[in-house]
Design an enzyme around this catalytic site. Structure first.
Site, PDB file in Angstrom:
ATOM      1  N   LYS A  67     -22.714  -6.807   6.091  1.00 51.92           N
ATOM      2  CA  LYS A  67     -23.035  -8.177   6.524  1.00 51.92           C
ATOM      3  C   LYS A  67     -23.641  -8.214   7.918  1.00 51.92           C
ATOM      4  O   LYS A  67     -24.361  -9.144   8.269  1.00 51.92           O
ATOM      5  CB  LYS A  67     -21.790  -9.047   6.425  1.00 51.92           C
ATOM      6  CG  LYS A  67     -21.423  -9.265   4.961  1.00 51.92           C
ATOM      7  CD  LYS A  67     -20.229 -10.147   4.746  1.00 51.92           C
ATOM      8  CE  LYS A  67     -20.061 -10.468   3.271  1.00 51.92           C
ATOM      9  NZ  LYS A  67     -19.546  -9.312   2.491  1.00 51.92           N
TER      10      LYS A  67
HETATM   11  C1  LIG Z   1     -19.636  -9.131   1.093  1.00 47.18           C
HETATM   12  C2  LIG Z   1     -19.404  -7.760   0.554  1.00 47.18           C
HETATM   13  C3  LIG Z   1     -19.838  -7.375  -0.742  1.00 47.18           C
HETATM   14  C4  LIG Z   1     -20.485  -8.355  -1.706  1.00 47.18           C
HETATM   15  O1  LIG Z   1     -21.803  -8.696  -1.341  1.00 47.18           O
HETATM   16  P1  LIG Z   1     -22.539  -9.963  -1.984  1.00 47.18           P
HETATM   17  O2  LIG Z   1     -23.782 -10.143  -1.208  1.00 47.18           O
HETATM   18  O3  LIG Z   1     -21.573 -11.106  -1.812  1.00 47.18           O
HETATM   19  O4  LIG Z   1     -22.787  -9.640  -3.429  1.00 47.18           O
HETATM   20  C5  LIG Z   1     -19.644  -6.051  -1.140  1.00 47.18           C
HETATM   21  N1  LIG Z   1     -19.042  -5.161  -0.325  1.00 47.18           N
HETATM   22  C6  LIG Z   1     -18.601  -5.484   0.907  1.00 47.18           C
HETATM   23  C7  LIG Z   1     -17.933  -4.455   1.735  1.00 47.18           C
HETATM   24  C8  LIG Z   1     -18.771  -6.793   1.400  1.00 47.18           C
HETATM   25  O5  LIG Z   1     -18.319  -7.102   2.643  1.00 47.18           O
END
Ligand SMILES: *Cc1c(COP(=O)(O)O)cnc(C)c1O
Length: 484
Positions: A124
């Protein structure tokens, strides 16, 4: 670097997936969450990458140069190219690896793309480090301020705090549930000492935190008074920032030819960024969508039908989601970009709890997309196997994507790139459990925090404890935000 080949100076406009909200510029879309008709904003047309002309030079380019090339058509003229380029360079200088998102060769045409070298150890950061800076630039231009309020079950809260800290146009308040986030996750939020950051421990569950945030947005006078804003994953700018690494990896690994991606998926934002790259001209032959036991997406890609059910906790908590908001962006394309049809589709889904796409749409979808669900036992086995075979530690989300890639890889001559979405030290308990000796002996491994966080567990914590009460939380925000 090649620039926007269309040469269009007016820039891309953004439209709602439900077709009846106003068209916006990039600058407006950046500061807007949901469209006023309940839809999500998408670009009205796709910029294109001339793959044949750019893949060879692109394979040598830096991540930052690739990022500027790929994103400029989406943001100009709301942002001038030079201003944008400086913001991009600044955002990715916070990553602790020269390649920003390094690629690891696993052999047999399989690769891992490590997206976790940012400040908070999850992918993120790739989007939020950029979005925090874009927010500040756009708000300064408009002489406005925003009060960001969010609820978190872990990863989003810390990434949003790191993205917003010390930014003068922003205050950020993050609500987390007492006793339900891991120590690492809590400390990543509570050890940030910037005066515009407020971590709030709510005496309640994650759903309580989310309900408080929704109630603040629904409280119109409060919302206007404090200039409430959000950084949730439906923001188009977050998807846009993630398009870059699909282009980057395909150029580095594909030799100009087709590649496949496997993505551990929750809200569908990450893998939809891959689809956006494919539409721009990147030769992607397959997307594998990995889910945990919350498998609504697996069902959708298998049968064309999705049915709501309850969320169950798993070892990959950031994917404990049943309704993946960003799927609406794919549905918009599947239904011929017809906003009315999307509105009806979503209404059926919400009203009846279940909805399906046409069989012929499913058939063309299946040429590129497939999904599989990986349970907790399989997740632990995969972590142990990658440690034994490759001497590497992977986090439980990454493990879901790796096993999904093994199961569903369609064409062995196309490289398969699995996305590593979190650093193993962010989920040490699952990793330790996977690697504990079967006879119940002592643990063998505990993944270490990287150097920039090595003292995290001994830093001073600073947070406020509040009851699960809207008036109390609103009063706290009012009192502690920077006055206009
Ligand atoms: C947010 C997250 C996901 C999922 O990603 P999306 O964009 O919501 O599909 C997968 N793995 C981790 C570690 C995350 O923080």
């Amino acid at each position: 670097m090649p620039s926007n080949p269309s040469g269009d100076v007016s820039g891309i406009r953004y439209v709602s997936t439900r077709g009846s909200a106003p068209e916006l510029s990039f600058g407006d879309v950046l500061l807007t969450g949901l469209a006023s008709d309940g839809g999500l904003y998408v670009p009205s047309k796709s910029p294109t990458i001339d793959w044949a002309a750019t893949h060879a030079a692109g394979a040598e380019a830096s991540y930052v140069d690739t990022a500027i090339e790929v994103m400029a058509p989406f943001v100009v003229p709301s942002f001038e190219r030079d201003e944008f380029a400086a913001i991009v360079a600044d955002a990715y200088a916070t990553f602790h690896h020269d390649d920003v998102v390094p690629l690891v060769d696993l052999g047999g045409g399989s690769h891992l793309m490590e997206l976790f070298w940012g400040p908070t150890l999850a992918f993120k950061d790739v989007a939020l480090q950029l979005v925090g800076r874009l927010f500040e630039a756009e708000l300064n231009r408009r002489s406005q301020r925003l009060t960001i309020v969010g609820a978190t079950s872990g990863d989003t809260g810390s990434a949003a705090i790191e993205a917003c800290r010390d930014r003068e146009a922003l205050d950020i308040f993050v609500l987390f549930p007492k006793g339900r986030v891991s120590d690492v996750q809590r400390r990543q939020m509570t050890t940030v000492t910037s005066s515009n950051v407020h971590a709030i421990e709510i005496d309640g569950t994650f759903d309580d935190c989310q309900d408080l945030v929704k109630a603040m947005f629904a409280h119109e006078s409060f919302r206007d008074d404090v200039h409430l804003g959000a950084v949730n994953s439906i923001n188009w700018a977050r998807v846009m920032a993630q398009v870059v690494y699909y282009v980057w990896a395909a150029r580095k690994i594909g030799g100009g030819g087709p590649v496949s991606f496997s993505v551990p998926t929750g809200n569908f934002g990450n893998v939809f960024a891959g689809e956006t790259a494919r539409r721009m001209g990147v030769p992607v032959s397959q997307f594998v969508v990995g889910s945990n036991r919350n498998d609504i997406l697996t069902q959708f890609f298998g049968s064309g039908r999705m049915t709501i059910s309850g969320v169950e906790p798993s070892l990959s908590p950031s994917m404990d989601i049943q309704v993946s908001s960003n799927l609406e962006r794919l549905v918009f394309d599947l239904l011929g970009r017809d906003g009315e049809a999307v509105a009806e589709f979503m209404m059926t889904f919400r009203g009846e709890g279940s909805v399906a796409i046409d069989p012929h749409v499913l058939q063309s979808l299946s040429e590129t997309w497939s999904g599989t669900s990986v349970d907790d036992v399989e997740t632990l086995e995969t972590i142990a196997r990658y440690n034994a075979d490759h001497g590497m530690l992977v986090d439980p989300h990454t493990a879901v994507g790796l096993l999904a890639a093994e199961r569903l890889r369609a064409n062995p001559s196309h490289p398969m790139i699995s996305l590593a979405t979190a650093h193993p030290a962010k989920f040490p308990d699952a990793v330790r459990r996977a690697l504990a000796s079967p006879d119940g002996g002592k643990d063998v491994v505990r993944p270490a925090l990287p150097e920039h966080l090595s003292d995290l567990m001994t830093r001073d914590e600073q947070f406020t404890e509040l009851p699960n009460d809207l008036a109390t939380v609103e009063a706290f925000v009012q009192t502690n935000r920077t006055p206009d």
